[in-house]
Scaffold this active site. Structure first.
Site, short mmCIF file in Angstrom:
data_model
loop_
_atom_site.label_atom_id
_atom_site.label_comp_id
_atom_site.label_asym_id
_atom_site.label_seq_id
_atom_site.Cartn_x
_atom_site.Cartn_y
_atom_site.Cartn_z
N HIS A 309 0.85 -1.19 0.00
CA HIS A 309 0.00 0.00 0.00
C HIS A 309 0.89 1.24 0.00
CE1 HIS A 309 -3.05 2.90 1.24
NE2 HIS A 309 -3.91 2.04 0.74
N ASP A 366 -7.95 -5.29 0.31
CA ASP A 366 -8.50 -6.16 -0.73
C ASP A 366 -8.16 -7.63 -0.54
OD1 ASP A 366 -9.89 -4.28 -2.26
OD2 ASP A 366 -8.03 -3.57 -3.15
#
Ligand code: ACO
Length: 431
Positions: A309, A366
């Site tokens: 991320h 996710d």
């Protein structure tokens, strides 16, 4: 805005020109240099591809600390919101700044409920998309088309804008469900006003064929998943929404663009890509090492989907909540999903591997959400639509904030030119 200017400025000297830059401090002690006058005073721009180190605005909606894994919305920790609130309460909080009191909550849920329908022309429009269309492409283009149904091609009044917000929250799940059913040759189902937001979506998808008890279990999980998707400050799609809106484009144009940005596999599309990856591993008899090897190979574009991320350099707190949701959903539904074991094994190997450890690559939101959607019977191609349903609240909150921002300007980054220097025009016959 609750921003303090520090007494000591930053000093910069470039090409013999000196400049003092104001140093600004946010509520959580994040520090920024105010570079607005940088080019005017020095002739120099700040080059930051991917905007990894560029603050595009001052915002009061969400705070993230990627090093410590902290996320709060309007001061409330995400885990507390996910444990205690409905999605519509959190949407209200993001947009209005406070959690709704009982009266405000009743009015807000009634407004959403009263707009939870697709009129005949909207249904007709939906019936004309090729059946093979990806649900994200249908959603993006139908949302853009809503301008034709409700907008006046931009320049909405504030009342109109408020109604646009309600319509987008109310109709997005129904557009998604309509598309799902049409692809399977099934008729459109009208929303049931007695049901909550997530439960109504599940009803619109699966009708009475989904037993009430299972629908309730799924709705509880779905409300939480929508909440963890709801906002994440200046991510790719939210920045896209703000950017489109900065030209004074109407709300449907801005949100349609945000949906397009979210679709990409490096952003919201990763939830679909994670399941593809886990299924691929299963097909190869659980060969996790091969996948890890590919993810580490610089000559292979393959990445470990659902990992890494831009902001989080530790475990994404949303992934931790998603994992809990998956565990209780599977338990309550009595479902055994082998992909959970594959995901957990993959996570364990990656978290012990020096490549991932040294780059601070952890599971992101996710990684586990797709497994929950799969257990609910939602097809893979709709996973990013589910993300969109949640993120809609955040996009709209940012639009509302942006429209009120007295410092708002059209978003227009600069560049460093690396092409041919100026040269003489060459006629066609001489080329
Ligand atoms: N698998 C393997 N290597 C990775 C991964 C991954 N998932 N993510 C990052 N890396 C590596 C990069 O190759 C780079 O290595 P290097 O330093 O040797 O060159 C290093 O880690 C740093 O990564 P960047 O690409 O610079 O990180 P960036 O902030 O630009 O990208 C992103 C973040 C896009 C999320 C990236 O981690 C990625 O592609 N992850 C997989 C896709 C994904 O799960 N996306 C969902 C994100 S959450 C969301 O948007 C809702």
């Amino acid at each position: 805005m609750n921003i303090k200017k520090q007494e000591a400025a930053a000093h910069l000297e470039v090409n013999g020109k000196k400049m003092d830059l104001d140093v600004l401090c946010g509520v959580e002690n994040e520090v920024a240099m105010d570079g607005l006058q940088l080019r005017n005073q020095t002739g120099v721009i700040n080059l930051d591809p991917g905007y990894g180190n560029t603050g595009s605005c001052v915002s009061s909606i969400t705070f993230l600390n990627g090093e410590k894994g902290v996320i709060h919305h309007r001061g409330y920790e995400l885990k507390d919101l996910a444990a205690n609130c409905s999605f519509l309460e959190v949407a209200y909080l993001l947009m209005k700044g406070e959690l709704p009191n009982p009266d405000q909550h009743r009015q807000w849920t009634e407004l959403v409920r009263d707009n939870s329908y697709l009129g005949p022309s909207l249904q007709e429009l939906l019936n004309h998309y090729p059946v093979k269309s990806h649900p994200m492409s249908v959603l993006a283009s139908v949302v853009l088309s809503l301008t034709g149904f409700y907008g006046d091609l931009g320049h909405e009044t504030y009342y109109q804008f408020d109604m646009d917000v309600v319509r987008l929250i109310a109709k997005t799940p129904l557009i998604a469900a309509h598309n799902f059913r049409r692809k399977r040759g099934m008729n459109y189902i009208y929303a049931d006003p007695s049901l909550g937001y997530a439960e109504n979506f599940l009803h619109s998808m699966f009708s009475k064929r989904l037993p009430k008890e299972r629908r309730k279990i799924m709705a509880t999980a779905l409300e939480k998943l929508l909440i963890i998707h709801a906002d994440h400050e200046q991510n790719c799609s939210t920045s896209t929404v703000r950017m489109i809106s900065s030209s004074d484009a109407n709300v449907y144009a801005a949100i349609g663009g945000g949906i397009g940005a979210l679709w990409g596999p490096l952003h919201g599309g990763a939830n679909e890509a994670v399941i593809n990856m886990l299924e691929y591993i299963k097909m190869r008899d659980g060969d996790l090492e091969a996948v890890i090897k590919r993810a580490k190979d610089k000559d292979d574009p393959f990445k470990l989907m659902g990992f890494g991320h831009r902001v989080y350099k530790t475990y994404d707190p949303r992934a931790a909540i998603a994992k809990e949701v998956v565990d209780s959903l599977l338990k309550d539904l009595g479902v055994d999903e082998p992909l959970v074991d594959t995901a957990m094994e993959l996570e364990k190997i990656a978290l012990e591997d020096d490549y991932f450890v040294s780059r601070n690559l952890y599971p992101n939101v996710d990684f586990y959400t797709g497994i929950a959607y799969k257990a609910m019977g939602i097809p893979k191609e709709m996973f990013t639509v589910m993300f969109t349903m949640g993120r809609m609240a955040g996009w709209l909150a940012h639009l509302l904030e942006f429209r009120e921002d007295e410092n708002r300007r059209i978003c227009r980054p600069r560049q460093i030119y690396a092409g041919k220097p100026i040269r003489e025009y060459v006629k066609m016959e001489d080329r």
